[in-house]
Design a protein around this motif. Structure first.
Motif, PDB file in Angstrom:
ATOM      1  N   VAL A  21      86.178  68.486  26.071  1.00 27.78           N
ATOM      2  CA  VAL A  21      85.261  67.930  27.073  1.00 27.78           C
ATOM      3  C   VAL A  21      83.836  68.412  26.822  1.00 27.78           C
ATOM      4  CG1 VAL A  21      84.647  67.917  29.523  1.00 27.78           C
ATOM      5  CG2 VAL A  21      87.022  67.598  28.837  1.00 27.78           C
TER       6      VAL A  21
ATOM      7  N   THR B 290      86.338  73.592  24.335  1.00 28.42           N
ATOM      8  CA  THR B 290      87.165  72.455  24.768  1.00 28.42           C
ATOM      9  C   THR B 290      86.616  71.113  24.278  1.00 28.42           C
ATOM     10  OG1 THR B 290      85.940  72.155  26.839  1.00 28.42           O
ATOM     11  CG2 THR B 290      87.788  73.712  26.869  1.00 28.42           C
TER      12      THR B 290
ATOM     13  N   GLU C  43      82.758  73.095  31.586  1.00 29.80           N
ATOM     14  CA  GLU C  43      82.684  72.196  30.438  1.00 29.80           C
ATOM     15  C   GLU C  43      81.612  71.117  30.538  1.00 29.80           C
ATOM     16  OE1 GLU C  43      86.644  74.111  30.208  1.00 29.80           O
ATOM     17  OE2 GLU C  43      85.358  73.375  31.806  1.00 29.80           O
TER      18      GLU C  43
ATOM     19  N   LYS D 141      98.649  63.701  23.402  1.00 28.85           N
ATOM     20  CA  LYS D 141      97.318  64.292  23.289  1.00 28.85           C
ATOM     21  C   LYS D 141      97.417  65.659  22.619  1.00 28.85           C
ATOM     22  CE  LYS D 141      95.517  62.055  27.473  1.00 28.85           C
ATOM     23  NZ  LYS D 141      94.887  62.271  28.802  1.00 28.85           N
TER      24      LYS D 141
ATOM     25  N   THR E  18      80.933  65.828  25.735  1.00 28.15           N
ATOM     26  CA  THR E  18      79.803  65.666  26.655  1.00 28.15           C
ATOM     27  C   THR E  18      78.474  65.911  25.950  1.00 28.15           C
ATOM     28  OG1 THR E  18      81.177  66.388  28.522  1.00 28.15           O
ATOM     29  CG2 THR E  18      78.791  66.428  28.842  1.00 28.15           C
TER      30      THR E  18
ATOM     31  N   SER F 213      88.458  68.026  36.888  1.00 25.97           N
ATOM     32  CA  SER F 213      89.805  67.467  36.784  1.00 25.97           C
ATOM     33  C   SER F 213      90.417  67.653  35.399  1.00 25.97           C
ATOM     34  CB  SER F 213      89.797  65.989  37.160  1.00 25.97           C
ATOM     35  OG  SER F 213      88.944  65.249  36.294  1.00 25.97           O
ATOM     36  N   SER F 214      89.591  67.744  34.365  1.00 26.81           N
ATOM     37  CA  SER F 214      90.133  67.951  33.019  1.00 26.81           C
ATOM     38  C   SER F 214      90.869  69.279  32.940  1.00 26.81           C
ATOM     39  CB  SER F 214      89.018  67.903  31.969  1.00 26.81           C
ATOM     40  OG  SER F 214      88.024  68.876  32.239  1.00 26.81           O
TER      41      SER F 214
ATOM     42  N   ASP G 154      94.209  68.858  34.639  1.00 30.88           N
ATOM     43  CA  ASP G 154      95.121  68.046  33.833  1.00 30.88           C
ATOM     44  C   ASP G 154      95.733  68.878  32.714  1.00 30.88           C
ATOM     45  OD1 ASP G 154      96.248  65.424  33.010  1.00 30.88           O
ATOM     46  OD2 ASP G 154      94.989  65.729  31.252  1.00 30.88           O
ATOM     47  N   TRP G 155      94.909  69.643  32.017  1.00 35.03           N
ATOM     48  CA  TRP G 155      95.417  70.503  30.939  1.00 35.03           C
ATOM     49  C   TRP G 155      96.422  71.520  31.480  1.00 35.03           C
ATOM     50  CZ3 TRP G 155      89.683  71.325  29.393  1.00 35.03           C
ATOM     51  CH2 TRP G 155      89.264  70.280  28.558  1.00 35.03           C
TER      52      TRP G 155
ATOM     53  N   GLN H 157      84.756  66.699  38.883  1.00 38.83           N
ATOM     54  CA  GLN H 157      84.222  67.145  37.596  1.00 38.83           C
ATOM     55  C   GLN H 157      85.132  68.119  36.865  1.00 38.83           C
ATOM     56  OE1 GLN H 157      79.866  67.634  37.163  1.00 38.83           O
ATOM     57  NE2 GLN H 157      80.283  69.735  36.529  1.00 38.83           N
TER      58      GLN H 157
ATOM     59  N   GLN I  24      92.603  67.596  40.359  1.00 36.60           N
ATOM     60  CA  GLN I  24      93.052  66.372  39.699  1.00 36.60           C
ATOM     61  C   GLN I  24      92.028  65.263  39.888  1.00 36.60           C
ATOM     62  OE1 GLN I  24      96.114  66.258  37.825  1.00 36.60           O
ATOM     63  NE2 GLN I  24      95.706  68.441  38.140  1.00 36.60           N
TER      64      GLN I  24
END
Length: 387
Positions: free
Chosen positions: A273, A271, A244, A314, A277, A58-59, A62-63, A56, A53
């Motif tokens: 991200v 993804t 990612e 989202k 990026t 953390s995405s 979260d998903w 780098q 959470q």
């Protein structure tokens, strides 16, 4: 005068012996028996979600949490498991194997029934021995073949392994597209190593060896040296095996160095991200192997995506879909097993046939339940099915 003998009575010693014998017999129940040790009959059912959470990765966390929570909320609205609510608690492993191992011990001491996560193969691999010893079933979003190599009867994957992702990708690149000059760039973490080994094996099996094979570190930020070597080989396509953010940085820097060949990869390359990026223009034409290409792929994915959007505001993507499938498999197994724990619950998961967003799940002895991906291409900033 002689005393009249009293009738025999049950002595305190006899009662104690009987109690001890009863306890001993209960303690000797065979593993997996449907006894009080394998089922909790009341109170909430405690399930943990363990993911990064912070940091780098953390995405990913979260998903995954959002996908798992969506499934649990849906079950709780319908009454939970036989009237018992499912209690979902989130733990932050920070993407760190040591932190993950400490959390695993906490889950064991606090009597969690099962764990969903992690999305990071290295962390899941570190946690697995503790969870196996504690008999806590774990459904992970990791895809490294190293997870299967553990041979834990308590570890299950909610998606394909790197072998499935990359053998499908190699087949498409080499057989369908006819590419012979393929460069590779991967990182040295568990995920990157798994991707490297799986793709290299698949490509060589189809008669193609990479023109260059570059390995970077997981915390690297400047990839100019590796990319300069790749540029010198003038590849037709570049296979990328990293998470990612790093993958996005690699592609961005590659375009700045004048590398125009398309990139190809697995789950991370599909993804938002990765796309954000690297930049929309940089990722155009990226080839992706994935079991979940789009929220519009089926009626089920459309329904899931709409519920996800309503809950979180989202758009859903692969990792949320994987976690949603994994949570539903776990909850189905809890339902059919009458809220079993330990080995009984692991057996129930393995016996669960589930038609999910990613496909039809049927677990084998290795903990793998699905073995198919399809090919998509990033077009105008979105991943779409390859026609």
């Amino acid at each position: 005068m002689s005393r009249i003998p009293r009738p025999p009575t049950t002595t305190r010693a006899t009662v104690c012996t009987a109690v001890v014998l009863t306890v001993a017999l209960a303690a000797c129940s065979a593993p997996g028996d449907s006894s009080s040790d394998s089922k909790a009959s009341s109170g909430p059912i405690k399930i943990a979600v363990v993911d990064a959470q912070s940091g780098q990765l953390s995405s990913l966390g979260d998903w995954e949490y959002k996908g798992a929570k969506l499934a649990v909320d849906e079950w709780n609205k319908k009454g939970g498991i036989d009237g018992r609510k499912i209690q979902l608690k989130l733990f932050d492993d920070q993407g760190d194997p040591t932190a993950g191992t400490n959390i695993a011990r906490k889950l064991a001491s606090e009597k969690y029934v099962a764990m969903l996560g992690t999305a990071e193969s290295a962390v899941t691999i570190a946690m697995a021995p503790v969870l196996q010893q504690a008999k806590i079933p774990n459904i992970t979003s990791g895809q490294s073949d190293g997870l299967v190599a553990l041979k834990s009867p308590y570890l299950f994957l909610n998606g394909p392994t790197s072998t499935t992702y990359d053998s499908t990708l190699a087949q498409y690149l080499i057989k369908d597209k006819g590419y012979k000059k393929i460069a590779m760039i991967t990182n040295n973490g568990s995920f990157g190593t798994g991707e490297h080994d799986a793709f290299l094996k698949a490509a060589k099996g189809l008669g193609v060896s990479p023109s260059t094979d570059q390995v970077v570190t997981t915390d690297q930020k400047d990839f100019s040296a590796a990319l300069t070597k790749i540029r010198s080989k003038k590849p037709q396509v570049v296979f990328i095996g990293s998470e990612e953010v790093e993958a996005g940085l690699i592609v961005k820097q590659a375009r700045d160095l004048g590398i125009t060949a398309p990139f190809a990869g697995a789950a991370p390359q599909g993804t938002p991200v990765f796309i954000d990026t690297a930049g929309k223009a940089a990722v155009e034409g990226t080839i992706v192997s994935s079991p979940y290409l789009s929220n519009d792929a089926s009626d089920a994915s459309k329904k899931f995506a709409a519920a996800y959007k309503a809950a979180y505001g989202k758009d859903a993507e692969l990792h949320g879909a994987k976690a949603y499938d994994g949570a539903n498999i776990l909850l189905t197994a809890l339902k059919t097993s009458k809220a079993a724990t330990g080995q009984d619950l692991a057996d129930a998961i393995r016996a669960t046939a589930y038609k999910g967003l990613l496909g039809d799940f049927a677990y084998d002895d290795t903990g793998v339940g699905i073995t198919k991906t399809t090919i998509g291409v990033i077009s105008d900033g979105k991943l779409v099915a390859q026609q």
